[in-house]
Design an enzyme around this catalytic site. Sequence first.
Site, PDB file in Angstrom:
ATOM      1  CB  SER A 100      41.826  38.589  31.457  1.00 37.78           C
ATOM      2  OG  SER A 100      42.654  38.882  30.349  1.00 37.78           O
ATOM      3  CB  CYS A 101      42.911  33.166  31.640  1.00 36.48           C
ATOM      4  SG  CYS A 101      41.801  32.614  32.948  1.00 36.48           S
ATOM      5  CG  LEU A 102      38.784  30.577  27.244  1.00 33.31           C
ATOM      6  CD1 LEU A 102      38.466  31.704  26.278  1.00 33.31           C
ATOM      7  CD2 LEU A 102      39.199  29.340  26.471  1.00 33.31           C
TER       8      LEU A 102
END
Length: 100
Positions: free
Chosen positions: A80-82
């Site tokens: 996951s990331c932004l």
Amino acid sequence: SLCAAAEPNLSYQELKDLKKANVLHIDVRERWEIDRFGKIPESINIPLGELMEALQMDPTEFKEQYNQKMPSKSDPVVFSCLAGTRSKQALGFAKSLGFS
């Protein structure tokens, strides 16, 4: 945004369900982003710039560095990331190293 090989885009609820099945969740945001926006519970932070090296570490070194068992190439992993761009890159890196 979340990425996994079988399902390139996951919802939050899908991630919650996967976490019940002991999937490893790697957050590839930078450390300052974790400090500013918060840590996702039960995830480990490996910034994208460190990921290739981390996934090639000796398992003992990985455990010492990230306080987590190193995933095998067949273990389920979610990135996951932004916004989703870095998690897709992370997925590509992992696949290029032989992770399924």
